[in-house]
Design an enzyme around this catalytic site. Sequence first.
Site, short mmCIF file in Angstrom:
data_model
loop_
_atom_site.label_atom_id
_atom_site.label_comp_id
_atom_site.label_asym_id
_atom_site.label_seq_id
_atom_site.Cartn_x
_atom_site.Cartn_y
_atom_site.Cartn_z
CB ILE A 1 -0.32 -18.42 -9.07
CG1 ILE A 1 -1.07 -17.01 -8.76
CG2 ILE A 1 0.18 -19.34 -10.43
CD1 ILE A 1 -0.98 -15.95 -9.74
N GLY A 2 -0.01 -21.33 -7.70
CA GLY A 2 1.16 -22.50 -7.32
C GLY A 2 1.56 -23.59 -9.43
CB THR B 1 1.87 -14.96 -4.00
OG1 THR B 1 3.89 -14.43 -4.39
CG2 THR B 1 2.17 -13.35 -3.11
CD GLU C 1 0.79 -13.71 -12.80
OE1 GLU C 1 -0.11 -15.37 -12.97
OE2 GLU C 1 1.88 -14.16 -12.22
CG ASN D 1 11.58 -7.60 -17.58
OD1 ASN D 1 10.71 -7.74 -16.59
ND2 ASN D 1 12.06 -5.54 -17.05
CD GLU D 2 16.35 -10.77 -18.07
OE1 GLU D 2 15.55 -10.96 -17.19
OE2 GLU D 2 16.89 -9.45 -17.54
#
Length: 384
Positions: A131-132, A166, A250, A370-371
Amino acid sequence: MTALATDATIGAPALGDLRRAVREFLAAELAAGRYAPDADSWMTGFDPAFSARLAAQGWLGMTIPTEYGGHARSPLERFAVSEELLAHGAPVAAHWIADRQMAPSILANGTERQKERYLPGIAAGTTFFAIGMSEPDAGSDLASVRTRAVADGDSWIISGTKVWTTGAHLAHAMVLLCRTDGQPADRQQGLSQLLVDLPHPDIEIRPITSIDGQAHFNEVIFHDARVPATALLGRRGEGWAQVMGELAFERSGPERYLSTMPLLRAWASRLSETGATPEQRRTLGMLTARAWALRRMSLRVASELTAGRRPDVLAAMVKDLGSTFEGDLVEAIRSAGTVLARPGSADPLQRMLAQSVLHTPVFTLRGGTNEILRGIVARGLGVR
Ligand SMILES: Cc1cc2nc3c(=O)[nH]c(=O)nc-3n(C[C@H](O)[C@H](O)[C@H](O)COP(=O)(O)OP(=O)(O)OC[C@H]3O[C@@H](n4cnc5c(N)ncnc54)[C@H](O)[C@@H]3O)c2cc1C
């Protein structure tokens, strides 16, 4: 502790046979020494041969239609298989991104040619994706991506840099979010997605070493890389909406709360051998109860996606709560004091604890912090 217990509670008793088949397969793989369970195996357990063996069982591309090499099974069946694989720490990283989000994205947005080109390989466990999205100055603020693709005859010419990509060094293709029109100030407008085959002579992939010494993600530099015009995924300028659709897949899957489940299972087995104190039993019960609640939420997202809806707020909640749980689980076992964290130990529990401690910081970062997720939830609830 059983993996994640009965399907009757989610109205799907027929999944029992499927789960049993996956568990038997995994037991045979373990007995043959073909894999060792690990925490976070969906991110770091890269094993193409294992992926191919899963594909041979019909457990990749499960929801892809048969005309593209898939198995036309339900998202719930795919969910059950995913749970088993994750809870048993199976090495599923090679195919994870392709199977989880690229298959649905290509099915939803791809041309007939793209479907024929990529989907059969995803279902066969031979086509892996990266994934880019993120860039050095565009992580949380993804709309500020600067990587640009310029139309040139029958091609796009891509320049820019992606980061934290990744598996790019092992993938056969990358889904790239880039600007095809307008200026960075236009934000979400003018962004598009391209399917870029890898490796490519003008795309440089540099490994980034993480705290555990492994190199799973990369910096990816596009040196005016030329790709065919047919690489465009979906509609030019619609990249933002397409990416948001992908992110629901995702963010909401069982991997967002099961990354450290193999550690919990191994700890529970150890306690049943050695005997547990009341405090340890309480910890085990609390963790199991939290996992169960998260599972129900994740299933709800899966059923919303199946119904063709966009459960962005619920997906953000699952990932926020789930990834927090994954880290809390590690800390609870570490502070229970019965296991030492030792990388490379012959004791799988010690090894898994060490791996989990080192991976904990990434749980709440990858796929959106998470923010940021809490911002999505707050806006979804109408908080300004
Ligand atoms: C293990 C791992 C794998 C990854 N794999 C991929 C991949 O394959 N492909 C890919 O494209 N990306 C990948 N990423 C990147 C990931 O999506 C980003 O790290 C993430 O979106 C955060 O972006 P950033 O690192 O630039 O942090 P920043 O955006 O710089 O954020 C830094 C800190 O500031 C906080 N912050 C930022 N903005 C706000 C705000 N508005 N309000 C409140 N707080 C804020 C963040 O929450 C965070 O704590 C991966 C990351 C990790 C850790």
